[in-house]
Design a protein around this motif. Sequence first.
Motif, short mmCIF file in Angstrom:
data_model
loop_
_atom_site.label_atom_id
_atom_site.label_comp_id
_atom_site.label_asym_id
_atom_site.label_seq_id
_atom_site.Cartn_x
_atom_site.Cartn_y
_atom_site.Cartn_z
N LEU A 19 0.83 -1.21 0.00
CA LEU A 19 0.00 0.00 0.00
C LEU A 19 0.87 1.26 0.00
O LEU A 19 0.57 2.22 -0.73
CB LEU A 19 -0.95 -0.01 1.20
N ARG A 43 -5.22 7.12 0.32
CA ARG A 43 -5.68 6.68 1.64
C ARG A 43 -6.69 7.69 2.15
O ARG A 43 -6.42 8.89 2.18
CB ARG A 43 -4.51 6.58 2.61
N TYR A 73 -8.28 2.43 1.79
CA TYR A 73 -7.56 2.74 0.57
C TYR A 73 -8.47 2.56 -0.64
O TYR A 73 -9.34 1.70 -0.65
CB TYR A 73 -6.35 1.81 0.45
#
Length: 158
Positions: free
Chosen positions: A74, A85, A92
Motif C-alpha cells: 500500500l 488513503r 484505501y
Amino acid sequence: MTARHTKPPQLAAKWRKLAEKRCANRGERLTPARLAAYAELLNSDKPVSAYELIALLEKRQARKIAPLTVYRHLDFLMRVGLVHRLESTQSYLPCVHPEHSHESQYLLCSMCGRVDEVESKALETILSQLADTHDFQTQNAIVEIKGLCGDCSSSSSS
C-alpha cells in the motif's frame, strides 16, 4: 470534475498499463504481489482497509499474508500515485486519475459508503493561499467531505 470510484471490468487492461507506465516512469517495479494488491483495490466497489485487503488476498491466493507485507504494498502504491488513503476511515482506494499527479478531494456518502474522488484546482489554490497567508508549508492537503450522495439524498427525502 467528478469521477466514480467504480470502474467497468473492461478497463482492467487499461488500468494495468497505466500502472506499469507510472511505475516505469518513476523507475519503480510493479511486482506481481503489488499488482495483486492493486487489482483487489480496483475490483472493490468501496474503499478497503488494510486488513480487508489482507483477507481478499489470502482468499484469492489461498495462503496467509503478513500485514507488514500488505502495508508495504500500500505504501508503494500510494508513493507512485496509484492509490489514495482516506484518513477518516483508514481505508484505501485506487486513484481514478493515475495518469497525472494531483491533490484529490473526496466526497464520502455516510449512508451507502460511496466515495467520489474529485479534483478542484480552485480549491487547491484556495488551500495554498491560506497556507501561504499563515507562512505554512503544506506537505499534503487532504479534503474529505461527508454527506449524502445524490442517490441516498433522493431516497431519504422520498
